[in-house]
Design an enzyme around this catalytic site. Structure first.
Site, PDB file in Angstrom:
ATOM      1  N   ASP A 108       0.845  -1.192   0.000  1.00  0.00           N
ATOM      2  CA  ASP A 108       0.000   0.000   0.000  1.00  0.00           C
ATOM      3  C   ASP A 108       0.884   1.247   0.000  1.00  0.00           C
ATOM      4  O   ASP A 108       1.903   1.301   0.687  1.00  0.00           O
ATOM      5  CB  ASP A 108      -0.910   0.002   1.236  1.00  0.00           C
ATOM      6  CG  ASP A 108      -2.061   0.987   1.102  1.00  0.00           C
ATOM      7  OD1 ASP A 108      -3.213   0.542   0.985  1.00  0.00           O
ATOM      8  OD2 ASP A 108      -1.792   2.220   1.098  1.00  0.00           O
ATOM      9  N   HIS A 154     -10.242  -5.278  -3.567  1.00  0.00           N
ATOM     10  CA  HIS A 154      -8.896  -5.476  -3.035  1.00  0.00           C
ATOM     11  C   HIS A 154      -8.998  -5.915  -1.587  1.00  0.00           C
ATOM     12  O   HIS A 154      -9.931  -5.545  -0.877  1.00  0.00           O
ATOM     13  CB  HIS A 154      -8.046  -4.208  -3.145  1.00  0.00           C
ATOM     14  CG  HIS A 154      -8.680  -2.975  -2.589  1.00  0.00           C
ATOM     15  ND1 HIS A 154      -9.653  -2.272  -3.261  1.00  0.00           N
ATOM     16  CD2 HIS A 154      -8.493  -2.319  -1.411  1.00  0.00           C
ATOM     17  CE1 HIS A 154     -10.027  -1.230  -2.528  1.00  0.00           C
ATOM     18  NE2 HIS A 154      -9.351  -1.242  -1.397  1.00  0.00           N
TER      19      HIS A 154
HETATM   20  P1  5GP Z   1      -9.763   1.376   0.281  1.00  0.00           P
HETATM   21  O1  5GP Z   1     -10.041   2.563   1.147  1.00  0.00           O
HETATM   22  O2  5GP Z   1     -10.380   1.530  -1.087  1.00  0.00           O
HETATM   23  O3  5GP Z   1     -10.090   0.078   0.947  1.00  0.00           O
HETATM   24  O4  5GP Z   1      -8.182   1.330   0.119  1.00  0.00           O
HETATM   25  C1  5GP Z   1      -7.488   1.817  -0.995  1.00  0.00           C
HETATM   26  C2  5GP Z   1      -6.011   1.756  -0.638  1.00  0.00           C
HETATM   27  O5  5GP Z   1      -5.260   1.988  -1.836  1.00  0.00           O
HETATM   28  C3  5GP Z   1      -5.560   2.831   0.367  1.00  0.00           C
HETATM   29  O6  5GP Z   1      -5.031   2.188   1.526  1.00  0.00           O
HETATM   30  C4  5GP Z   1      -4.511   3.638  -0.402  1.00  0.00           C
HETATM   31  O7  5GP Z   1      -3.427   4.021   0.406  1.00  0.00           O
HETATM   32  C5  5GP Z   1      -4.103   2.685  -1.505  1.00  0.00           C
HETATM   33  N1  5GP Z   1      -3.672   3.331  -2.740  1.00  0.00           N
HETATM   34  C6  5GP Z   1      -4.304   4.330  -3.402  1.00  0.00           C
HETATM   35  N2  5GP Z   1      -3.639   4.655  -4.516  1.00  0.00           N
HETATM   36  C7  5GP Z   1      -2.565   3.834  -4.563  1.00  0.00           C
HETATM   37  C8  5GP Z   1      -1.494   3.711  -5.506  1.00  0.00           C
HETATM   38  O8  5GP Z   1      -1.399   4.399  -6.529  1.00  0.00           O
HETATM   39  N3  5GP Z   1      -0.572   2.753  -5.239  1.00  0.00           N
HETATM   40  C9  5GP Z   1      -0.637   1.961  -4.115  1.00  0.00           C
HETATM   41  N4  5GP Z   1       0.332   1.064  -3.943  1.00  0.00           N
HETATM   42  N5  5GP Z   1      -1.632   2.058  -3.216  1.00  0.00           N
HETATM   43  C10 5GP Z   1      -2.588   2.988  -3.442  1.00  0.00           C
END
Ligand code: 5GP
Length: 124
Positions: free
Chosen positions: A38, A109
């Site tokens: 992440d 994810h």
């Molecule tokens: P959600 O809130 O959708 O469950 O989590 C999305 C996750 O994606 C977040 O923890 C955020 O830090 C991560 N994230 C967002 N954009 C990117 C990116 O471009 N690369 C990586 N490696 N992680 C990302």
């Protein structure tokens, strides 16, 4: 805000990562899944595991993914967790879906979180 029932948007960040349009550092990849750290880690180990398919949420995945994808993805998820060395200390899997979960990226994810105690299941 992501709605778990929305149609898949191929312009989301993880779709771009899968197409190679945005870089990541893979820790695991096979025909069904890609795993990478992440970008904003919330624990010493914070890995994201995503399926190689157009699924918004776990419900979308369960309803619409072919059986070999479901099997392959779940095996990959377990392999990544095991390879992270967290079997003894423990870890948490989280998959956010929809507004109440604060899902940011509308591509299914799983977060693998560990390397320290990860706190209560839900913040009160
Ligand atoms: P959600 O809130 O959708 O469950 O989590 C999305 C996750 O994606 C977040 O923890 C955020 O830090 C991560 N994230 C967002 N954009 C990117 C990116 O471009 N690369 C990586 N490696 N992680 C990302």
């Amino acid at each position: 805000m992501v709605h778990a029932t929305e149609a898949y948007n191929p312009e989301n960040i993880f779709a771009k990562i899968l197409r190679g349009e945005i870089p990541c550092t893979p820790v695991y990849e096979d025909d069904y899944a890609l795993a990478f750290p992440d970008i904003n880690p919330q624990a010493p180990v914070h890995i994201l595991v995503i399926p190689k398919g157009d699924y918004v949420s776990a419900a979308d995945f369960a309803a619409n993914a072919p059986p070999e994808m479901i099997t392959g993805f779940m095996r990959a998820l377990g392999k990544v967790a095991a390879a992270a060395g967290l079997e003894d200390s423990g870890y948490r899997l989280i998959s956010n879906a929809g507004p109440d979960s604060h899902q940011e990226v509308p591509h299914l994810h799983y977060h693998i979180l560990g390397g320290q105690p990860v706190g209560p299941l839900v913040v009160k």
